[in-house]
Design an enzyme around this catalytic site. Structure first.
Site, PDB file in Angstrom:
ATOM      1  N   ASN A  14      -9.318  -2.874   8.428  1.00 32.42           N
ATOM      2  CA  ASN A  14      -8.198  -2.114   7.908  1.00 32.42           C
ATOM      3  C   ASN A  14      -7.322  -1.600   9.043  1.00 32.42           C
ATOM      4  O   ASN A  14      -7.688  -0.670   9.744  1.00 32.42           O
ATOM      5  CB  ASN A  14      -8.728  -0.942   7.070  1.00 32.42           C
TER       6      ASN A  14
ATOM      7  N   TRP B 275      -0.119  -1.766  -1.144  1.00 32.32           N
ATOM      8  CA  TRP B 275      -0.805  -1.882  -2.423  1.00 32.32           C
ATOM      9  C   TRP B 275      -1.284  -3.315  -2.671  1.00 32.32           C
ATOM     10  O   TRP B 275      -2.353  -3.534  -3.252  1.00 32.32           O
ATOM     11  CB  TRP B 275       0.142  -1.440  -3.546  1.00 32.32           C
TER      12      TRP B 275
ATOM     13  N   ASP C  27       7.055  13.070  -0.562  1.00 34.15           N
ATOM     14  CA  ASP C  27       7.033  14.288  -1.361  1.00 34.15           C
ATOM     15  C   ASP C  27       6.201  14.167  -2.635  1.00 34.15           C
ATOM     16  O   ASP C  27       6.080  15.128  -3.385  1.00 34.15           O
ATOM     17  CB  ASP C  27       8.464  14.673  -1.752  1.00 34.15           C
TER      18      ASP C  27
ATOM     19  N   HIS D 238       2.232   9.591  -4.400  1.00 33.78           N
ATOM     20  CA  HIS D 238       2.239   8.139  -4.215  1.00 33.78           C
ATOM     21  C   HIS D 238       1.478   7.752  -2.945  1.00 33.78           C
ATOM     22  O   HIS D 238       0.745   6.762  -2.927  1.00 33.78           O
ATOM     23  CB  HIS D 238       3.692   7.648  -4.150  1.00 33.78           C
TER      24      HIS D 238
END
Length: 156
Positions: free
Chosen positions: A114, A58, A86, A89
């Site tokens: 990237n 992030w 799960d 996110h």
């Protein structure tokens, strides 16, 4: 008609930055070693590569933006690993990281490559961090060298 194409060759006197996440350290450290190896194999001195560590994927676009603003670097390499879990996110982090890195590249006019793995399973990351599928850290260094070479040929 001119034809421009870069080569994975270092520019004389160019500096590069590797931005690497500390999240998933076993994977990211393997990518980082691959990136260092690729820079060395292409004639880039260790002293011409800065490493910037951030908490997670992030934060990579934020660090890339700061690095690009310095105008010290011919190109930036972002390394990280996001493994699906799960919750949603995974999508938020992986997608927004990629979008942010592209935004930095377009806004700053500096190649930003990237190398953030976005994988389904931890085993998939191992395969791409020096395992059966090579080392993405090496691949992104070749890409950033090619792009910086291309930009130089185009007069950027």
């Amino acid at each position: 008609m001119p034809h421009y194409e870069g080569e994975p060759r270092a520019l004389h006197g160019a500096r590069y930055a590797i931005l690497a996440s500390r999240w998933n350290p076993r994977i990211v450290d393997a990518l980082l070693m691959g990136a260092h190896r690729a820079f060395a194999e292409h004639g880039v001195a260790e002293s011409d590569v800065d490493v910037v560590r951030v908490p997670g994927a992030w934060e990579l676009p934020q660090a890339a933006a700061q690095a690009a603003q310095t105008r010290r670097y011919a190109g930036l390499v972002a390394l990280g690993c996001v493994v699906r879990g799960d919750t949603r996110h995974y999508e938020h982090v992986a997608d927004e990281c990629a979008r942010g890195l592209m935004r930095v590249a377009l806004d700053a006019g500096v190649p930003v490559v990237n190398g953030v793995l976005a994988v389904e399973r931890h085993e998939d990351a191992i395969a791409r961090a020096g395992g059966a599928r090579g080392n993405k850290g090496e691949e992104v260094v070749q890409a950033v060298l090619e792009m910086t070479n291309l930009f130089a040929r185009m007069g950027s």
